[in-house]
Design a protein around this motif. Sequence first.
Motif, PDB file in Angstrom:
ATOM      1  N   GLU A   7       0.810  -1.208   0.000  1.00 12.17           N
ATOM      2  CA  GLU A   7       0.000   0.000   0.000  1.00 12.17           C
ATOM      3  C   GLU A   7       0.847   1.263   0.000  1.00 12.17           C
ATOM      4  N   ASP A   8       2.135   1.156   0.201  1.00  9.32           N
ATOM      5  CA  ASP A   8       3.023   2.305   0.259  1.00  9.32           C
ATOM      6  C   ASP A   8       3.508   2.698  -1.124  1.00  9.32           C
ATOM      7  N   TYR A   9       3.929   3.943  -1.250  1.00  6.69           N
ATOM      8  CA  TYR A   9       4.517   4.443  -2.488  1.00  6.69           C
ATOM      9  C   TYR A   9       6.024   4.570  -2.291  1.00  6.69           C
ATOM     10  N   TYR A  10       6.782   4.281  -3.340  1.00  7.40           N
ATOM     11  CA  TYR A  10       8.234   4.346  -3.267  1.00  7.40           C
ATOM     12  C   TYR A  10       8.785   5.197  -4.397  1.00  7.40           C
ATOM     13  N   LEU A  11       9.880   5.859  -4.117  1.00  7.06           N
ATOM     14  CA  LEU A  11      10.608   6.577  -5.151  1.00  7.06           C
ATOM     15  C   LEU A  11      11.229   5.563  -6.100  1.00  7.06           C
ATOM     16  N   GLU A  12      11.233   5.875  -7.364  1.00  8.87           N
ATOM     17  CA  GLU A  12      11.896   5.027  -8.352  1.00  8.87           C
ATOM     18  C   GLU A  12      13.136   5.785  -8.806  1.00  8.87           C
ATOM     19  N   GLY A  13      14.235   5.574  -8.110  1.00 11.80           N
ATOM     20  CA  GLY A  13      15.438   6.377  -8.338  1.00 11.80           C
ATOM     21  C   GLY A  13      15.181   7.766  -7.786  1.00 11.80           C
ATOM     22  N   GLU A  14      15.206   8.763  -8.651  1.00  8.92           N
ATOM     23  CA  GLU A  14      14.900  10.121  -8.227  1.00  8.92           C
ATOM     24  C   GLU A  14      13.519  10.564  -8.733  1.00  8.92           C
ATOM     25  N   VAL A  15      12.717   9.615  -9.188  1.00  8.69           N
ATOM     26  CA  VAL A  15      11.416   9.919  -9.775  1.00  8.69           C
ATOM     27  C   VAL A  15      10.303   9.413  -8.856  1.00  8.69           C
ATOM     28  N   LEU A  16       9.238  10.227  -8.728  1.00  4.10           N
ATOM     29  CA  LEU A  16       8.045   9.758  -8.022  1.00  4.10           C
ATOM     30  C   LEU A  16       6.852   9.932  -8.943  1.00  4.10           C
ATOM     31  N   ASP A  17       5.952   8.956  -8.916  1.00  4.54           N
ATOM     32  CA  ASP A  17       4.790   8.930  -9.801  1.00  4.54           C
ATOM     33  C   ASP A  17       3.569   9.428  -9.030  1.00  4.54           C
ATOM     34  N   LEU A  18       3.110  10.640  -9.342  1.00  2.00           N
ATOM     35  CA  LEU A  18       1.963  11.230  -8.646  1.00  2.00           C
ATOM     36  C   LEU A  18       0.613  10.775  -9.204  1.00  2.00           C
ATOM     37  N   GLU A  19       0.608  10.114 -10.360  1.00  3.53           N
ATOM     38  CA  GLU A  19      -0.653   9.768 -11.007  1.00  3.53           C
ATOM     39  C   GLU A  19      -1.601   8.975 -10.107  1.00  3.53           C
ATOM     40  N   PRO A  20      -1.166   7.912  -9.411  1.00  5.80           N
ATOM     41  CA  PRO A  20      -2.129   7.192  -8.561  1.00  5.80           C
ATOM     42  C   PRO A  20      -2.625   8.027  -7.374  1.00  5.80           C
ATOM     43  N   VAL A  21      -1.779   8.886  -6.854  1.00  8.21           N
ATOM     44  CA  VAL A  21      -2.176   9.729  -5.720  1.00  8.21           C
ATOM     45  C   VAL A  21      -3.227  10.742  -6.172  1.00  8.21           C
ATOM     46  N   VAL A  22      -2.980  11.392  -7.314  1.00  2.85           N
ATOM     47  CA  VAL A  22      -3.925  12.379  -7.845  1.00  2.85           C
ATOM     48  C   VAL A  22      -5.225  11.694  -8.237  1.00  2.85           C
ATOM     49  N   ARG A  23      -5.154  10.520  -8.877  1.00  4.49           N
ATOM     50  CA  ARG A  23      -6.358   9.780  -9.269  1.00  4.49           C
ATOM     51  C   ARG A  23      -7.216   9.468  -8.045  1.00  4.49           C
ATOM     52  N   ASP A  24      -6.594   8.949  -6.994  1.00  2.56           N
ATOM     53  CA  ASP A  24      -7.351   8.617  -5.783  1.00  2.56           C
ATOM     54  C   ASP A  24      -8.014   9.852  -5.183  1.00  2.56           C
ATOM     55  N   ALA A  25      -7.286  10.964  -5.107  1.00  2.00           N
ATOM     56  CA  ALA A  25      -7.834  12.189  -4.521  1.00  2.00           C
ATOM     57  C   ALA A  25      -8.990  12.728  -5.347  1.00  2.00           C
ATOM     58  N   VAL A  26      -8.835  12.767  -6.658  1.00  2.00           N
ATOM     59  CA  VAL A  26      -9.876  13.319  -7.532  1.00  2.00           C
ATOM     60  C   VAL A  26     -11.111  12.423  -7.544  1.00  2.00           C
ATOM     61  N   VAL A  27     -10.939  11.126  -7.681  1.00  2.00           N
ATOM     62  CA  VAL A  27     -12.092  10.215  -7.740  1.00  2.00           C
ATOM     63  C   VAL A  27     -12.858  10.231  -6.424  1.00  2.00           C
ATOM     64  N   LEU A  28     -12.154  10.299  -5.296  1.00  2.00           N
ATOM     65  CA  LEU A  28     -12.845  10.355  -4.006  1.00  2.00           C
ATOM     66  C   LEU A  28     -13.579  11.674  -3.802  1.00  2.00           C
ATOM     67  N   ALA A  29     -13.148  12.741  -4.475  1.00  2.00           N
ATOM     68  CA  ALA A  29     -13.799  14.045  -4.342  1.00  2.00           C
ATOM     69  C   ALA A  29     -14.968  14.214  -5.314  1.00  2.00           C
ATOM     70  N   LEU A  30     -15.118  13.319  -6.281  1.00  2.00           N
ATOM     71  CA  LEU A  30     -16.223  13.427  -7.237  1.00  2.00           C
ATOM     72  C   LEU A  30     -17.558  13.232  -6.515  1.00  2.00           C
ATOM     73  N   PRO A  31     -18.591  13.997  -6.911  1.00  2.00           N
ATOM     74  CA  PRO A  31     -19.898  13.820  -6.270  1.00  2.00           C
ATOM     75  C   PRO A  31     -20.525  12.482  -6.662  1.00  2.00           C
ATOM     76  N   LEU A  32     -21.110  11.798  -5.690  1.00  2.00           N
ATOM     77  CA  LEU A  32     -21.775  10.528  -5.963  1.00  2.00           C
ATOM     78  C   LEU A  32     -23.133  10.746  -6.615  1.00  2.00           C
ATOM     79  N   SER A  33     -23.814  11.823  -6.234  1.00  2.00           N
ATOM     80  CA  SER A  33     -25.128  12.156  -6.793  1.00  2.00           C
ATOM     81  C   SER A  33     -25.132  13.626  -7.187  1.00  2.00           C
ATOM     82  N   PRO A  34     -24.545  13.954  -8.332  1.00  2.00           N
ATOM     83  CA  PRO A  34     -24.502  15.365  -8.737  1.00  2.00           C
ATOM     84  C   PRO A  34     -25.898  15.885  -9.050  1.00  2.00           C
ATOM     85  N   LEU A  35     -26.118  17.165  -8.782  1.00  2.00           N
ATOM     86  CA  LEU A  35     -27.401  17.803  -9.046  1.00  2.00           C
ATOM     87  C   LEU A  35     -27.198  19.014  -9.949  1.00  2.00           C
ATOM     88  N   CYS A  36     -28.166  19.263 -10.851  1.00  2.12           N
ATOM     89  CA  CYS A  36     -28.089  20.445 -11.704  1.00  2.12           C
ATOM     90  C   CYS A  36     -28.348  21.698 -10.873  1.00  2.12           C
TER      91      CYS A  36
END
Length: 168
Positions: A94-123
């Motif tokens: 479940e932990d994230y690791y540096l790959e040399g001097e590179v870190l991949d933010l894509e899974p972190v950003v995906r998790d944050a954005v998807v969890l912030a999406l409304p489950l029942s959006p309203l007009c």
Amino acid sequence: MERVVPAPGSYATGMAGVPEGTDIELDFRLEAVMEGVLVTGTARTVTAGECSRCLDPVSDSLEAGFQELFHYPVEDEAKGSRAADGVDTEDDKEDYYLEGEVLDLEPVVRDAVVLALPLSPLCRDDCPGLCVECGEKLAEAGADHDHGERVDPRWEALRKLSDELGDQ
């Protein structure tokens, strides 16, 4: 640091999502700590979806915060495994690791954005939705929208009996 990246197609829930290619504005800070690199930031983007009551298209802005620790990689197995150091290797998945001097933010950003999406959006907050009888939008139907008195056909015989007896 600030970056603008396009969204991949996987940022969605059932009724809302971030359309593929939409810009995601990232504003984040990288901090060196004993265990690795701590990333703290926010992601801002635009969502699109359907109103959960009337199914009209809905678009809204979204801001999601995130904070994640990227651990330094284990340098040499001969110096000791992570399990030998007292770290549970099952939790390492479940932990994230540096790959040399590179870190991949894509899974972190995906998790944050998807969890912030409304489950029942309203007009809008007071959206009346659809008519349960005919499916017409109640906001467009007006106050006089009516389907008459609908009686369950199983009670029709009792209604007829009541009409025949009157006020007796």
